[in-house]
Design an enzyme around this catalytic site. Sequence first.
Site, PDB file in Angstrom:
ATOM      1  N   ARG A  49      12.291  -0.054  -0.944  1.00 35.08           N
ATOM      2  CA  ARG A  49      11.325   0.024  -2.032  1.00 35.08           C
ATOM      3  C   ARG A  49      12.023   0.401  -3.334  1.00 35.08           C
ATOM      4  O   ARG A  49      13.110   0.978  -3.343  1.00 35.08           O
ATOM      5  CB  ARG A  49      10.213   1.000  -1.707  1.00 35.08           C
ATOM      6  CG  ARG A  49      10.641   2.398  -1.400  1.00 35.08           C
ATOM      7  CD  ARG A  49       9.441   3.260  -1.049  1.00 35.08           C
ATOM      8  NE  ARG A  49       9.780   4.319  -0.117  1.00 35.08           N
ATOM      9  CZ  ARG A  49       8.979   4.731   0.857  1.00 35.08           C
ATOM     10  NH1 ARG A  49       7.804   4.173   1.022  1.00 35.08           N
ATOM     11  NH2 ARG A  49       9.345   5.703   1.663  1.00 35.08           N
ATOM     12  N   GLU A  98       6.715   4.103  -6.935  1.00 31.92           N
ATOM     13  CA  GLU A  98       7.460   3.099  -6.182  1.00 31.92           C
ATOM     14  C   GLU A  98       6.685   1.791  -6.060  1.00 31.92           C
ATOM     15  O   GLU A  98       5.451   1.791  -6.013  1.00 31.92           O
ATOM     16  CB  GLU A  98       7.758   3.616  -4.760  1.00 31.92           C
ATOM     17  CG  GLU A  98       8.577   4.887  -4.745  1.00 31.92           C
ATOM     18  CD  GLU A  98       8.600   5.549  -3.378  1.00 31.92           C
ATOM     19  OE1 GLU A  98       9.632   6.159  -3.048  1.00 31.92           O
ATOM     20  OE2 GLU A  98       7.587   5.472  -2.650  1.00 31.92           O
ATOM     21  N   LYS A 113       2.835  -3.025  -2.622  1.00 37.61           N
ATOM     22  CA  LYS A 113       2.052  -1.806  -2.838  1.00 37.61           C
ATOM     23  C   LYS A 113       2.674  -1.006  -3.966  1.00 37.61           C
ATOM     24  O   LYS A 113       3.894  -0.875  -4.034  1.00 37.61           O
ATOM     25  CB  LYS A 113       1.990  -0.948  -1.572  1.00 37.61           C
ATOM     26  CG  LYS A 113       1.140   0.317  -1.743  1.00 37.61           C
ATOM     27  CD  LYS A 113       0.941   1.075  -0.445  1.00 37.61           C
ATOM     28  CE  LYS A 113       2.149   1.866  -0.043  1.00 37.61           C
ATOM     29  NZ  LYS A 113       1.907   2.697   1.155  1.00 37.61           N
ATOM     30  N   ASP A 162       0.074  25.064   8.900  1.00 37.95           N
ATOM     31  CA  ASP A 162       0.448  24.772   7.514  1.00 37.95           C
ATOM     32  C   ASP A 162       0.767  26.101   6.849  1.00 37.95           C
ATOM     33  O   ASP A 162       0.174  27.133   7.203  1.00 37.95           O
ATOM     34  CB  ASP A 162      -0.710  24.070   6.781  1.00 37.95           C
ATOM     35  CG  ASP A 162      -0.284  23.429   5.472  1.00 37.95           C
ATOM     36  OD1 ASP A 162      -0.210  22.186   5.413  1.00 37.95           O
ATOM     37  OD2 ASP A 162      -0.030  24.173   4.504  1.00 37.95           O
ATOM     38  N   THR A 168       4.968  17.235   5.692  1.00 40.25           N
ATOM     39  CA  THR A 168       4.919  18.152   4.553  1.00 40.25           C
ATOM     40  C   THR A 168       5.305  17.397   3.288  1.00 40.25           C
ATOM     41  O   THR A 168       5.866  16.304   3.356  1.00 40.25           O
ATOM     42  CB  THR A 168       5.857  19.348   4.776  1.00 40.25           C
ATOM     43  OG1 THR A 168       7.193  18.866   4.960  1.00 40.25           O
ATOM     44  CG2 THR A 168       5.438  20.127   6.017  1.00 40.25           C
ATOM     45  N   GLY A 213       7.253  13.241   6.822  1.00 37.84           N
ATOM     46  CA  GLY A 213       7.180  13.867   5.501  1.00 37.84           C
ATOM     47  C   GLY A 213       8.323  13.478   4.584  1.00 37.84           C
ATOM     48  O   GLY A 213       8.149  13.342   3.384  1.00 37.84           O
ATOM     49  N   ASP A 272      10.532  11.192   2.600  1.00 39.86           N
ATOM     50  CA  ASP A 272      10.366   9.800   2.162  1.00 39.86           C
ATOM     51  C   ASP A 272      11.007   9.523   0.811  1.00 39.86           C
ATOM     52  O   ASP A 272      10.631   8.587   0.122  1.00 39.86           O
ATOM     53  CB  ASP A 272       8.881   9.419   2.130  1.00 39.86           C
ATOM     54  CG  ASP A 272       8.062  10.312   1.210  1.00 39.86           C
ATOM     55  OD1 ASP A 272       8.644  11.191   0.540  1.00 39.86           O
ATOM     56  OD2 ASP A 272       6.834  10.122   1.141  1.00 39.86           O
ATOM     57  N   LYS A 293      14.717  14.884   0.104  1.00 39.71           N
ATOM     58  CA  LYS A 293      13.515  15.439   0.745  1.00 39.71           C
ATOM     59  C   LYS A 293      13.618  15.241   2.250  1.00 39.71           C
ATOM     60  O   LYS A 293      13.612  14.118   2.739  1.00 39.71           O
ATOM     61  CB  LYS A 293      12.270  14.741   0.206  1.00 39.71           C
ATOM     62  CG  LYS A 293      10.961  15.236   0.788  1.00 39.71           C
ATOM     63  CD  LYS A 293       9.797  14.415   0.220  1.00 39.71           C
ATOM     64  CE  LYS A 293       8.487  14.797   0.859  1.00 39.71           C
ATOM     65  NZ  LYS A 293       7.390  13.889   0.468  1.00 39.71           N
ATOM     66  N   SER A 350      10.430   8.275  10.034  1.00 39.11           N
ATOM     67  CA  SER A 350       9.561   7.329   9.331  1.00 39.11           C
ATOM     68  C   SER A 350       9.521   7.626   7.835  1.00 39.11           C
ATOM     69  O   SER A 350       9.288   8.763   7.425  1.00 39.11           O
ATOM     70  CB  SER A 350       8.143   7.406   9.901  1.00 39.11           C
ATOM     71  OG  SER A 350       7.262   6.596   9.159  1.00 39.11           O
ATOM     72  N   VAL A 351       9.748   6.596   7.032  1.00 40.06           N
ATOM     73  CA  VAL A 351       9.589   6.734   5.581  1.00 40.06           C
ATOM     74  C   VAL A 351       8.530   5.776   5.034  1.00 40.06           C
ATOM     75  O   VAL A 351       8.206   5.808   3.852  1.00 40.06           O
ATOM     76  CB  VAL A 351      10.934   6.508   4.844  1.00 40.06           C
ATOM     77  CG1 VAL A 351      11.937   7.582   5.227  1.00 40.06           C
ATOM     78  CG2 VAL A 351      11.505   5.122   5.127  1.00 40.06           C
TER      79      VAL A 351
END
Length: 346
Positions: A52, A63, A76, A168, A208, A232, A234, A238, A299-300
Amino acid sequence: MQPSDKALVPFVSVDNMMRLIHHIGVERMITEIAAQIEEDFKRWESFDKTPRIPAHSPHGVIELMPTSDGEAYGFKYVNGHPKNTSEGLQTVTAFGLLADVYTGYPTLLTEMTMLTALRTAATSALVGKYLAPKNASTMAMIGNGAQSEFQCLAFKAMCGIETVRLYDIDPAATAKCAANLQGTGLKVVSCRSAEKAIEGAQIITTCTADKKYATILIDNMVGPGVHINAIGGDCPGKTELHRDILLRSDIFVEYPEQTRIEGEIQALDPDHPVTEMWQVITGQAEGRRDDRQITLFDSVGFAIEDFSALRYVKRAIEGTEFFEPLDMLADPDDPRDLFGMLMRAR
């Protein structure tokens, strides 16, 4: 002058998206989007693929996520601004477009804030179907923000999860998530620490939002046999997991060229081995091998998942009232006479 049919593009507003979700049902819609993603992952090699395109700032990131299968094109627009919550705004907002490759004409414009939550949960549970331990019944949900309820319901619908253990750093977020999950058929346990949340969990989901290197899970918290669904991290800088967890895990990703920039594996050597999920889904690579293996889905989010969600919505709204025709494209009587069209409208 009334717009012609060629000028109109189906537009799904937030209100209509919510009506569509209620019409279909949250769990059913997640499951059906997952089926579309699975179908498209099976033809992964037919897609144009690129990481992306980000525009980073001190405030967050904006993005674009494009892809095409040669017949349809989709993209997107999405942002990620963790500071927004403190200002009463969404951390993530999004919209998307689907177009016909042959003409270049858009065929769908839709909100994707709600839809992204659904497709992210659908992707997580789809991967869980391939990688999670058999007969898993308990999931730890660490990070109880806007995505958390969707994740819990997705794993309930697709992986048979019966209990979710919530944590959390903000107790109000946990209370919100627990309240929203009442009446869904899930047993909900609110926990005061991440360590407590993962007790007895066969699946650990981390979600998060802080845009920083973080260690939501440290190495001694993760025992053998679990599946970690890390969603979280992505963007560059981070992360959520201690590096030692990665070194003990078999790591599965969407698109390595993007995940090595944005995912947990940005903390590892550039040639650290990973397995692409499309290869697992098509049977070209092995997923879970045994009961002691730690599987990690780094997963991103990838554009093909959004493409699948857009295709699903385009079909789902046909013959319904869950969209409105948007006068979006100029359609002069003579394609060469755009100025004449403007003058006639005076």
